[in-house]
Design a protein around this motif. Sequence first.
Motif: not given
Length: 386
Positions: A29-40, A329-334
């Motif tokens: 809703a506020v834009g494309p995915a942003q870096p964040g912590p991995s669920p793993y 949730a819009g998080v991109v992460t390795p």
Amino acid sequence: MNRRTFLRATAVAGGTTAFSGAVWQAAFAVGPAQPGPSPYGPLHAADANGLRLPEGFVGRVVARSLQRVDGTRHTWHPAPDGGACFRDGDGWIYVSNSEVPLVGGVSAVRFDASGKVASAYRILNGTTLNCAGGATPWNTWLSCEEHDYGLVHETDPRGEKPATSRPAMGRFKHEAAAADPERKVVYLTEDQPDGCFYRFRPNDWGDLSAGTLEVLIGSGTGAVRWTRVPDPQLWITPTRRQVPGAMRFDGGEGCYYTGGVCYFTTKGDNRVWAYDASAERLDLAYDDDLVTGGEPPLRGVDNVTGTSSGDLYVAEDGGDMETNLITPAGVVTPFLRLLGHDKSEITGPAFSPDGSRLYFSSQRGKSGVAAGTDGVTFEVRGPFRR
């Protein structure tokens, strides 16, 4: 103002709309995915094969180019590229393209219920530069040739039925394909700096021998439409230049359909696009120029796949030799990183039918030899979100 600064400002102002469809509607809703912590959690130290994985995940080598697959008499192909998994009795099959000229084709590995290799064999021969492709709902593999007159070849993962070319799907520099069973079409990407995004509407769903090839018309994110390509098979003017107003994409790569949305990547601008099929609109799931929280974690976007949880897995061509996760949730992460393969690319990500195993390849391996004679195909097993 440079391109990145301009695009970030546009996104903050609301100029880059979020895509809808499935569980992703609220995520952007506020834009494309942003870096964040991995669920793993974080990546651990590399294992013996150079794989850095999160806690609870383990990797192994399934096959190496120009070597026999363990337990079989089949020699694995060079330059492994696009791939997919298919259920087969109590086991499953992983198919893999070979992106080399003249003898490219496709090989397959069958696993039994325990994950042990049961057999390996060829399912397509005598084609050239087989890059990516896509699975169909009727359990065939569409292997795409990446050259100007390239074809889509429909193959049987079991190797029991002969492969068949599908010229009605167009002759162009094919990359990947994704079937949409709701609209009964197949989406197609094109690996050209000024490539297009296509869809093929077969006359009869389940039979790709005849139908209509269409190209996406638009000027950017937002509403788009489709128009028929006049001469998809025998042309003087390439398919991407036959229709005025066709939208241009900078190097089309992977393509994956789920939940009413077709996701596809473009390597020239490091973007993951999202086509909302029901709304007929185009938006961005990821753009490295729109990352605001530090350095973009995902570069060299290439093949893409996903899980039933809504997570997307995007492989890198180069970059850090990672496969990155984009969550609902819009998080991109390795998710994983492969060390010691700096001159290669990650290709062919695909999940086993039960979602517990991820297969992929390092196309050129540690040596980085262009012919792909050092390619390696891996399996990662663990508690994937399903």
